[in-house]
Enzyme design. Structure first.
Site, mmCIF file in Angstrom:
data_model
loop_
_atom_site.group_PDB
_atom_site.id
_atom_site.type_symbol
_atom_site.label_atom_id
_atom_site.label_comp_id
_atom_site.label_asym_id
_atom_site.label_seq_id
_atom_site.Cartn_x
_atom_site.Cartn_y
_atom_site.Cartn_z
ATOM 1 N N ASP A 34 9.231 2.261 1.757
ATOM 2 C CA ASP A 34 8.127 2.163 2.713
ATOM 3 C C ASP A 34 8.609 2.315 4.153
ATOM 4 O O ASP A 34 9.798 2.386 4.422
ATOM 5 C CB ASP A 34 7.426 0.809 2.543
ATOM 6 C CG ASP A 34 6.503 0.807 1.331
ATOM 7 O OD1 ASP A 34 6.170 1.900 0.845
ATOM 8 O OD2 ASP A 34 6.121 -0.288 0.890
ATOM 9 N N LYS A 56 3.273 4.422 4.813
ATOM 10 C CA LYS A 56 1.912 4.607 5.335
ATOM 11 C C LYS A 56 1.969 4.356 6.831
ATOM 12 O O LYS A 56 2.472 3.331 7.251
ATOM 13 C CB LYS A 56 0.954 3.614 4.674
ATOM 14 C CG LYS A 56 0.800 3.861 3.200
ATOM 15 C CD LYS A 56 0.182 2.680 2.506
ATOM 16 C CE LYS A 56 0.244 2.887 0.998
ATOM 17 N NZ LYS A 56 0.000 1.661 0.260
ATOM 18 N N MET A 170 -0.018 -7.963 10.049
ATOM 19 C CA MET A 170 -0.793 -6.755 10.394
ATOM 20 C C MET A 170 -1.930 -7.106 11.362
ATOM 21 O O MET A 170 -3.053 -6.607 11.220
ATOM 22 C CB MET A 170 -1.396 -6.115 9.122
ATOM 23 C CG MET A 170 -0.367 -5.746 8.082
ATOM 24 S SD MET A 170 -1.094 -5.187 6.540
ATOM 25 C CE MET A 170 -1.520 -6.738 5.756
HETATM 26 N N1 SAH Z 1 5.406 -7.535 2.122
HETATM 27 C C1 SAH Z 1 5.700 -7.773 3.503
HETATM 28 C C2 SAH Z 1 4.471 -7.681 4.387
HETATM 29 C C3 SAH Z 1 3.807 -6.309 4.375
HETATM 30 S S1 SAH Z 1 2.493 -6.165 5.521
HETATM 31 C C4 SAH Z 1 6.387 -9.124 3.658
HETATM 32 O O1 SAH Z 1 6.410 -9.942 2.720
HETATM 33 O O2 SAH Z 1 6.987 -9.364 4.715
HETATM 34 C C5 SAH Z 1 3.339 -5.579 6.948
HETATM 35 C C6 SAH Z 1 3.315 -6.615 8.021
HETATM 36 O O3 SAH Z 1 4.375 -7.549 7.855
HETATM 37 C C7 SAH Z 1 3.493 -6.099 9.433
HETATM 38 O O4 SAH Z 1 2.299 -5.590 9.959
HETATM 39 C C8 SAH Z 1 3.924 -7.357 10.155
HETATM 40 O O5 SAH Z 1 2.835 -8.206 10.396
HETATM 41 C C9 SAH Z 1 4.797 -8.017 9.114
HETATM 42 N N2 SAH Z 1 6.236 -7.712 9.288
HETATM 43 C C10 SAH Z 1 7.057 -7.152 8.396
HETATM 44 N N3 SAH Z 1 8.327 -7.102 8.868
HETATM 45 C C11 SAH Z 1 8.292 -7.657 10.092
HETATM 46 C C12 SAH Z 1 9.280 -7.936 11.096
HETATM 47 N N4 SAH Z 1 10.563 -7.622 10.925
HETATM 48 N N5 SAH Z 1 8.883 -8.536 12.231
HETATM 49 C C13 SAH Z 1 7.596 -8.880 12.429
HETATM 50 N N6 SAH Z 1 6.629 -8.647 11.531
HETATM 51 C C14 SAH Z 1 6.965 -8.061 10.373
#
Ligand code: SAH
Length: 248
Positions: A34, A56, A170
């Site tokens: 991803d 995406k 998000m």
């Molecule tokens: N499955 C992922 C989340 C997917 S949705 C998890 O468990 O972390 C994607 C969202 O995750 C982003 O829009 C943001 O809100 C958050 N995100 C993922 N990595 C991040 C990071 N390093 N720093 C801040 N937000 C993060």
């Protein structure tokens, strides 16, 4: 017939990979990954591993979910170790559940490898514990992708009033509407809010505000970011200071 591993890559820092994820990335014949996957993590793959980007971009699907499912099926028939690599934990807003269901329905052998979710790890690394005795004994992780002005919401906003700490993923685009909605359902407008951009990476940046300010003139924030609402945000000042003092 190969096996598909639905693997969580953690929030960014390569050292936050689980040992299981690390071993699978090293031995994979193909990795479908991803958008938020760190290049450093992909560079662990063996030289002949096929790397397939299926990310995406900003809500608009570069590769549609059905196409991803088809690819998984095709690779499961042609490769031995197929790694479906997702940011954080695959079952936290990662469509991992849908992909697992699809594989089960098509009789493809698969395994889920949980990852360190950004929902918990990003605040933690920024000095914000989601629970804390006397301050927070509950937290919820909510999608910020849904516009709260939407007529029929899948989120029970009223119920969010009673939860101590709220973590929105998000949420950058809708941060203003989210703050407005939280005030509307009765949360304290002075309640602190933290946005942590690119948590656990070298580009990490934290912005502190409060619900009222976010609802009126939201601070500049760029995705990916985690939005945390609750009293625990205040602990950051003390915890970060202590960490910095230890480092000096
Ligand atoms: N499955 C992922 C989340 C997917 S949705 C998890 O468990 O972390 C994607 C969202 O995750 C982003 O829009 C943001 O809100 C958050 N995100 C993922 N990595 C991040 C990071 N390093 N720093 C801040 N937000 C993060």
């Amino acid at each position: 017939m190969g096996k598909v591993y639905i693997v969580g890559a953690g929030p960014g820092d390569v050292e936050l990979l689980t040992l299981k994820a690390y071993k699978l990335i090293k031995s994979a014949d193909v990795i479908l990954y991803d958008r938020l996957i760190n290049q450093e993590i992909l560079s662990l793959a063996k030289p002949d591993c096929e790397l397939v980007y299926v990310g995406k971009e900003d809500g608009k699907h570069t590769v549609e979910q059905e196409k991803i499912n088809e690819l998984l099926l095709r690779y499961a028939h042609t490769k031995d170790i197929v790694v479906r690599l997702k940011g954080g934990d695959p079952f936290v807003f990662g469509r991992g559940g849908e992909e697992a269901l699809f594989l089960a329905q098509h009789s493809v052998e698969f395994e889920v490898v949980p990852g360190v979710s950004s929902a918990i790890a990003v605040p933690a690394c920024a000095g914000i514990p989601l629970t804390f005795r006397g301050l927070s004994s509950s937290f919820a992780v909510i999608t910020g992708h849904e516009d709260p002005r939407k007529e029929r919401s899948d989120i029970d906003w009223e119920s969010l009033k009673g939860i101590n700490t709220l973590v929105f993923l998000m949420a950058v685009k809708n941060r203003r509407e989210i703050a407005k909605k939280l005030i509307e359902v009765g949360r304290n407008p002075k309640e602190p809010v933290a946005f942590i951009e690119r948590g656990t990476t070298h580009e990490e940046r934290t912005v502190i505000s409060n619900l009222l300010e976010v609802s009126q003139s939201p601070p500049e924030v760029s995705p990916p970011a985690v939005m945390v609402v609750g009293k625990v945000v205040k602990l950051r000042e003390i915890l970060k200071k202590t960490i910095e003092e230890v480092l000096v």
